[in-house]
Design an enzyme around this catalytic site. Structure first.
Site, mmCIF file in Angstrom:
data_model
loop_
_atom_site.group_PDB
_atom_site.id
_atom_site.type_symbol
_atom_site.label_atom_id
_atom_site.label_comp_id
_atom_site.label_asym_id
_atom_site.label_seq_id
_atom_site.Cartn_x
_atom_site.Cartn_y
_atom_site.Cartn_z
ATOM 1 N N GLY A 16 1.134 -1.292 -0.093
ATOM 2 C CA GLY A 16 0.160 0.241 -0.019
ATOM 3 C C GLY A 16 0.981 1.640 0.329
ATOM 4 O O GLY A 16 0.867 1.681 0.887
ATOM 5 N N THR A 17 1.085 1.346 -1.117
ATOM 6 C CA THR A 17 1.833 3.404 -1.242
ATOM 7 C C THR A 17 1.926 3.333 -2.732
ATOM 8 O O THR A 17 1.592 2.639 -3.804
ATOM 9 C CB THR A 17 3.391 2.778 -0.672
ATOM 10 O OG1 THR A 17 4.233 3.242 -0.589
ATOM 11 C CG2 THR A 17 3.463 1.855 -1.600
#
Lengths: 197, 305
Positions: free
Chosen positions: B86-87
């Protein structure tokens, strides 16, 4: 050793005009802030330097800071004591080399001298190798704590000149300094110091 | 004694970075996943047999479940931990060098654990790595790569190339394949051959390219990046493109946010260009328009006594 840094100078001992002078490496960088000069069995010295390089990088990795010069010297001497590391890689004879370890850390500039027994001494000035006795006594006369880097270069090279049989040229001597980071002199810089002799 | 001490010394960091048992045989494919570990365990464990059945030493009273689909089992175990990367990180090459940009949010499921994560890791003064996936995995392996690059430099008296360092990392990650490492990184830098950019991940992939975006927000970032990209740009234009791309990703992707960091890598090494909060960037790109007032309330007459 001076207040601003440490100067190392070596005679390359180029034994034949056919020998490529740049391949004779008697001063090596261990880390950005530590260098060392060697005298004796150069191949043994390479093993010690490689070990020191790995140790200093591990220290940087584990602690996020450069390793002190004394710890680096201690790591080298530990290896020298055991004649190598591990069951398979250890030698059956001592490392036949003396080192001059020059570096700069939080305690300022420092110089250490190691010998095959694995002992080390901290020095302000030292000469090792075949002409070392004469060189050491000259150092005792000429060294003082207030030297600048430039003066130290000149003294180191002039003492080398005394003990060397050939004339001093950029091809048969090497100079390096650690002030505060390691720097090996280019032939042009060596020429500049020779000119001041 | 000497050998014990020697063995302790062998737990030298570089030697002890747990090498996969097959790591030395780089050319031999890693077939350990095909071995049926459960079958072997059931057959050979005498003390467990004794534990459960006093008389039958070779016959186990307890049946160990044999695993028919070990790959699937291994995958399910990994999924349990599953870092979904998640980035948003991106990097691209242009005529003046490489731009690297990333957001700074770390999330644990729906919980935002940090808005100030440094996702661009400085491997050495001329090489950067980006972080996506497991933060610890990325940080550790990038620092480890830094050690190896420095040792290469000392031994060879010249800097390692970006191709070389990304290959070093890819080989290490391949040897840990299937063990649950989660790393999606880009190695960006400048070497003797010019700017270099490689995508390396924990599955063992290594791709050379000129534009990459990694992470859950990468889809959104690619939209802006691909549309605005030109090879010939000034450093400022390139940085602004990267900044906008990350901002738009943080706008739509819940797992990206915090601040946008933009780095530039040129012939002299990397330089951090900016770090902007995405909230502020939002109002910078889309300033609040004063809505036309339709009805204004007249000043109420002040009560006077």
């Amino acid at each position: 050793m001076t207040k601003d840094g440490v100067v190392l100078a070596v005679e390359k001992r180029v034994t034949s005009p056919l020998l490529e002078p740049s391949s004779v490496e008697k001063i090596m960088e261990i880390d950005e802030h530590v260098g060392c000069a060697m005298s004796g069995l150069i191949a043994d010295a390479r093993t010690l330097v490689e070990h020191a390089r790995v140790e200093t990088q591990n220290h940087r990795f584990s602690y996020g800071e450069p390793m002190t010069v004394e710890s680096t010297t201690q790591a080298i001497c530990d290896l020298a004591l055991r004649f190598g590391e591990g069951d398979e890689e250890s030698m059956s004879r001592p490392f036949g080399v003396s080192l001059l370890i020059a570096g700069h850390d939080e305690n300022g500039p420092s110089l250490y001298y190691t010998d095959p027994s694995g002992t080390f001494w901290q020095c302000n000035a030292k000469a090792i190798g075949s002409g070392s006795e004469g060189a050491d006594s000259s150092l005792q006369d000429q060294y003082n704590k207030e030297l600048t880097i430039a003066e130290a270069e000149t003294i180191a090279l002039s003492i080398l000149k005394q003990v060397m049989e050939e004339k001093v040229t950029p091809n048969n001597v090497d100079i390096a300094k650690v002030s505060p980071s390691y720097h090996l002199y280019t032939p042009a810089e060596v020429e500049a110091v020779i000119a001041r002799l | 004694g000497k050998s014990r001490e020697a063995k302790e010394r062998k737990a030298h960091f570089i030697a002890s970075v747990p090498q996969h048992p097959h790591a030395d045989d780089a050319m031999i494919p890693n077939l350990s996943a095909l071995e049926n570990h459960f079958g072997a365990a059931a057959a050979g464990s005498d003390d467990l047999g004794a534990l459960f059945s006093a008389d039958a030493a070779d016959q186990l009273a307890l049946e160990f479940p044999t695993c028919n689909d070990f790959d699937g089992f291994q995958k399910a175990t990994k999924e349990m931990v599953n870092n979904k990367k998640g980035t948003t990180t991106l990097s691209f090459i242009f005529d003046k060098g490489v731009i690297v940009a990333a957001d700074s949010r770390a999330s644990m499921g729906g919980y935002i654990s940090s808005q100030t994560v440094r996702k661009i890791i400085e491997i050495n003064p001329y090489m950067l790595g980006t972080m996506a996936g497991g933060a610890a995995d990325c940080q550790f392996w990038h620092r480890n790569l830094g050690v190896k690059c420095r040792l290469h430099e000392l031994a060879n008296k010249r800097r390692i190339s970006i191709a070389g360092s990304s290959k070093t990392l890819a080989n290490i990650l391949y040897s840990y394949r299937g063990m649950g490492l989660s790393i999606g990184t880009m190695i960006a830098g400048f070497d003797e051959t010019g700017p270099g950019l490689y995508y390396v991940d924990s599955e063992g992939a290594r791709l050379k390219g000129s534009r990459f975006s990694v992470g859950s927000g990468s889809l959104y970032a690619y939209g802006i990046l691909d549309e605005g990209y030109k090879f010939n740009m000034s450093v400022e234009e390139a940085a602004e493109l990267a900044r906008r791309a990350i901002y738009h990703a943080t706008f739509r992707d819940g797992a990206s946010g915090g601040c946008v960091s933009v780095y530039y890598v040129g012939p002299d090494g990397w330089k951090k260009l900016s770090g902007d909060d995405v909230g502020e960037l939002h109002y910078h790109y889309y300033p609040v328009q004063a809505a036309p007032v339709e009805q204004e309330m007249a000043e109420a007459p002040s009560a006077s006594t």
